[in-house]
Motif scaffolding. Structure first.
Motif, PDB file in Angstrom:
ATOM      1  N   GLY A 120     141.052  71.326  38.630  1.00  0.00           N
ATOM      2  CA  GLY A 120     140.258  72.024  39.320  1.00  0.00           C
ATOM      3  C   GLY A 120     138.948  71.315  38.771  1.00  0.00           C
ATOM      4  O   GLY A 120     138.857  70.406  37.796  1.00  0.00           O
ATOM      5  N   GLU A 121     137.677  71.602  39.521  1.00  0.00           N
ATOM      6  CA  GLU A 121     136.455  70.908  39.207  1.00  0.00           C
ATOM      7  C   GLU A 121     136.358  71.286  37.485  1.00  0.00           C
ATOM      8  O   GLU A 121     135.472  70.284  37.008  1.00  0.00           O
ATOM      9  CB  GLU A 121     135.408  71.534  40.059  1.00  0.00           C
ATOM     10  N   GLN A 122     136.638  72.437  37.003  1.00  0.00           N
ATOM     11  CA  GLN A 122     136.154  72.759  35.840  1.00  0.00           C
ATOM     12  C   GLN A 122     137.036  72.098  34.804  1.00  0.00           C
ATOM     13  O   GLN A 122     136.770  72.229  33.727  1.00  0.00           O
ATOM     14  CB  GLN A 122     136.357  74.447  35.675  1.00  0.00           C
ATOM     15  N   ASP A 123     137.933  71.301  35.319  1.00  0.00           N
ATOM     16  CA  ASP A 123     138.809  70.630  34.189  1.00  0.00           C
ATOM     17  C   ASP A 123     138.573  69.093  34.170  1.00  0.00           C
ATOM     18  O   ASP A 123     138.971  68.548  33.588  1.00  0.00           O
ATOM     19  CB  ASP A 123     140.103  70.560  34.657  1.00  0.00           C
ATOM     20  N   VAL A 124     137.401  68.802  35.114  1.00  0.00           N
ATOM     21  CA  VAL A 124     137.065  67.416  35.228  1.00  0.00           C
ATOM     22  C   VAL A 124     135.848  67.113  34.650  1.00  0.00           C
ATOM     23  O   VAL A 124     134.856  67.795  34.989  1.00  0.00           O
ATOM     24  CB  VAL A 124     137.198  67.005  36.715  1.00  0.00           C
ATOM     25  N   VAL A 125     135.851  66.078  33.510  1.00  0.00           N
ATOM     26  CA  VAL A 125     134.302  65.783  33.198  1.00  0.00           C
ATOM     27  C   VAL A 125     133.884  64.294  33.518  1.00  0.00           C
ATOM     28  O   VAL A 125     134.826  63.435  33.928  1.00  0.00           O
ATOM     29  CB  VAL A 125     134.621  65.307  31.567  1.00  0.00           C
ATOM     30  N   ALA A 126     132.548  64.566  34.030  1.00  0.00           N
ATOM     31  CA  ALA A 126     132.062  63.353  34.724  1.00  0.00           C
ATOM     32  C   ALA A 126     130.759  62.884  33.836  1.00  0.00           C
ATOM     33  O   ALA A 126     129.911  63.555  33.363  1.00  0.00           O
ATOM     34  CB  ALA A 126     131.377  63.823  36.025  1.00  0.00           C
ATOM     35  N   THR A 127     131.179  61.659  33.324  1.00  0.00           N
ATOM     36  CA  THR A 127     130.145  61.009  32.435  1.00  0.00           C
ATOM     37  C   THR A 127     130.049  59.413  32.735  1.00  0.00           C
ATOM     38  O   THR A 127     130.463  59.078  33.554  1.00  0.00           O
ATOM     39  CB  THR A 127     130.865  61.397  31.002  1.00  0.00           C
ATOM     40  N   THR A 128     129.114  58.824  31.632  1.00  0.00           N
ATOM     41  CA  THR A 128     129.141  57.322  31.983  1.00  0.00           C
ATOM     42  C   THR A 128     130.442  56.661  31.828  1.00  0.00           C
ATOM     43  O   THR A 128     130.952  56.857  30.905  1.00  0.00           O
ATOM     44  CB  THR A 128     127.931  57.024  31.024  1.00  0.00           C
ATOM     45  N   ARG A 129     130.139  55.342  32.260  1.00  0.00           N
ATOM     46  CA  ARG A 129     131.258  54.413  32.124  1.00  0.00           C
ATOM     47  C   ARG A 129     131.162  53.709  30.727  1.00  0.00           C
ATOM     48  O   ARG A 129     129.923  53.817  30.269  1.00  0.00           O
ATOM     49  CB  ARG A 129     131.349  53.451  33.391  1.00  0.00           C
ATOM     50  N   ILE A 130     132.191  53.076  30.582  1.00  0.00           N
ATOM     51  CA  ILE A 130     132.347  52.574  29.073  1.00  0.00           C
ATOM     52  C   ILE A 130     132.182  50.970  29.260  1.00  0.00           C
ATOM     53  O   ILE A 130     132.783  50.374  30.070  1.00  0.00           O
ATOM     54  CB  ILE A 130     133.595  52.852  28.313  1.00  0.00           C
ATOM     55  N   GLY A 131     131.539  50.445  28.444  1.00  0.00           N
ATOM     56  CA  GLY A 131     131.400  48.987  28.033  1.00  0.00           C
ATOM     57  C   GLY A 131     131.123  48.160  29.274  1.00  0.00           C
ATOM     58  O   GLY A 131     131.549  46.917  29.616  1.00  0.00           O
ATOM     59  N   ILE A 132     129.974  48.576  30.135  1.00  0.00           N
ATOM     60  CA  ILE A 132     129.400  47.872  31.224  1.00  0.00           C
ATOM     61  C   ILE A 132     127.966  47.281  30.825  1.00  0.00           C
ATOM     62  O   ILE A 132     127.470  46.505  31.759  1.00  0.00           O
ATOM     63  CB  ILE A 132     129.417  48.907  32.370  1.00  0.00           C
ATOM     64  N   GLY A 133     127.737  47.305  29.456  1.00  0.00           N
ATOM     65  CA  GLY A 133     126.566  46.749  29.074  1.00  0.00           C
ATOM     66  C   GLY A 133     125.146  47.124  29.724  1.00  0.00           C
ATOM     67  O   GLY A 133     124.816  48.152  29.979  1.00  0.00           O
ATOM     68  N   ASN A 134     124.205  46.385  29.911  1.00  0.00           N
ATOM     69  CA  ASN A 134     122.884  46.388  30.392  1.00  0.00           C
ATOM     70  C   ASN A 134     122.869  46.357  31.787  1.00  0.00           C
ATOM     71  O   ASN A 134     122.775  45.349  32.283  1.00  0.00           O
ATOM     72  CB  ASN A 134     121.574  45.665  29.643  1.00  0.00           C
ATOM     73  N   ARG A 135     123.151  47.506  32.408  1.00  0.00           N
ATOM     74  CA  ARG A 135     122.977  47.415  34.033  1.00  0.00           C
ATOM     75  C   ARG A 135     122.005  48.443  34.559  1.00  0.00           C
ATOM     76  O   ARG A 135     122.166  49.112  35.522  1.00  0.00           O
ATOM     77  CB  ARG A 135     124.422  47.953  34.371  1.00  0.00           C
TER      78      ARG A 135
END
Length: 273
Positions: free
Chosen positions: A220-235
């Motif tokens: 469910g929505e309460q089980d999903v964490v939405a956060t920033t991506r990893i290792g994409i550098g200065n974008r």
């Protein structure tokens, strides 16, 4: 004894189902000579294996962010040349939105020989190499040049084979990997599942060596964490957009965002057990 005859008939029907390996074959897939004969699989495996139709084109044909979330809980299956099957539950993904996304390989809508799979029909694998050594696997979605990176899996079946593949991909001898270390990162995932550049541009709905099946319980929505991506550098702003998704509380995730999880808990979003 009618009850006994009924149970035997049901067992016979299950074993004759050509869609999945025989029961004794499953035991062989999950054990190694001289090892503990108990199945080397997750608690989820037996339940999910019984009724698991392959995911079809309509599942993959959705917008990138939606597909990235929908992948969570689904099962990636890899059939090795020797017939063994590896099963892993998807627990972490990242969305790359195509032309406008500064962190995407298809930014600006530029299509090259390398990223051609990102412009193909939804469900096409895009495999690329990093540091000249490791591979990462993505799946194309709706949207020109959009694709979802598969970041982490929870191993379900074939863990011994995954360890063999991980060991073969590393030059220096190392300790035996724990279950949670097998697929907790995009390159580890590819090593454990034997995925390399040869899988680029393959169709998940048609390929005999790799496909997906539905998971048992969609989160469910309460089980999903939405956060920033990893290792994409200065974008710029794209480095801060919440386009990485993972199952909260799952120990097979590569990197957890404790700050976001605390904020979710403060809003009363408790993960399901």
């Amino acid at each position: 004894m009618p009850r006994k005859r009924k149970l035997l008939a049901q067992l016979s029907a299950l074993q004759s189902n050509t869609g999945f390996p025989q029961i004794d074959t499953l035991e062989k897939l999950n054990t190694t000579p001289g090892a503990d004969p108990s199945p080397k699989s997750s608690k989820y495996f037996v339940i999910e294996k019984k009724n698991s139709p392959q995911l079809q084109a309509d599942f993959f044909n959705q917008p990138c962010i939606s597909l990235a979330k929908s992948f969570l809980g689904q099962i990636l299956v890899r059939k090795l040349p020797d017939g063994r099957e590896l099963w892993g539950r998807i627990v972490e993904t990242e969305a790359y939105l195509g032309g406008e996304d500064e962190a995407s390989h298809s930014k600006g809508g530029k299509q090259t020989q390398r990223n051609a799979a990102m412009f193909m029909k939804p469900g096409t694998l895009y495999v690329y190499q990093i540091y000249g050594i490791y591979f990462c696997v993505n799946v194309s979605s709706q949207g020109e040049g959009a694709a979802v990176l598969l970041r982490s899996l929870e191993p379900l079946q074939g863990l011994d084979a995954m360890r063999e593949l991980r060991r073969a991909s590393r030059k220096a001898p190392t300790k035996l990997l724990k279950d949670w270390q097998l697929c907790n990162g995009p390159s580890k995932l590819c090593q454990a599942f034997g995925i390399d550049k040869a899988f680029d541009q393959r169709d998940l709905t048609q390929d005999a060596a790799i496909w997906m099946v539905p998971g048992q319980d969609p989160p469910g929505e309460q089980d999903v964490v939405a956060t920033t991506r990893i290792g994409i550098g200065n974008r710029g702003e794209w480095a801060q957009k919440p386009l990485r998704f993972y199952l909260r509380g799952n120990r097979f995730v590569s990197v957890v965002d404790k700050k976001i999880e605390r904020e979710m808990a403060a809003r009363g979003h408790s993960p399901c057990s």
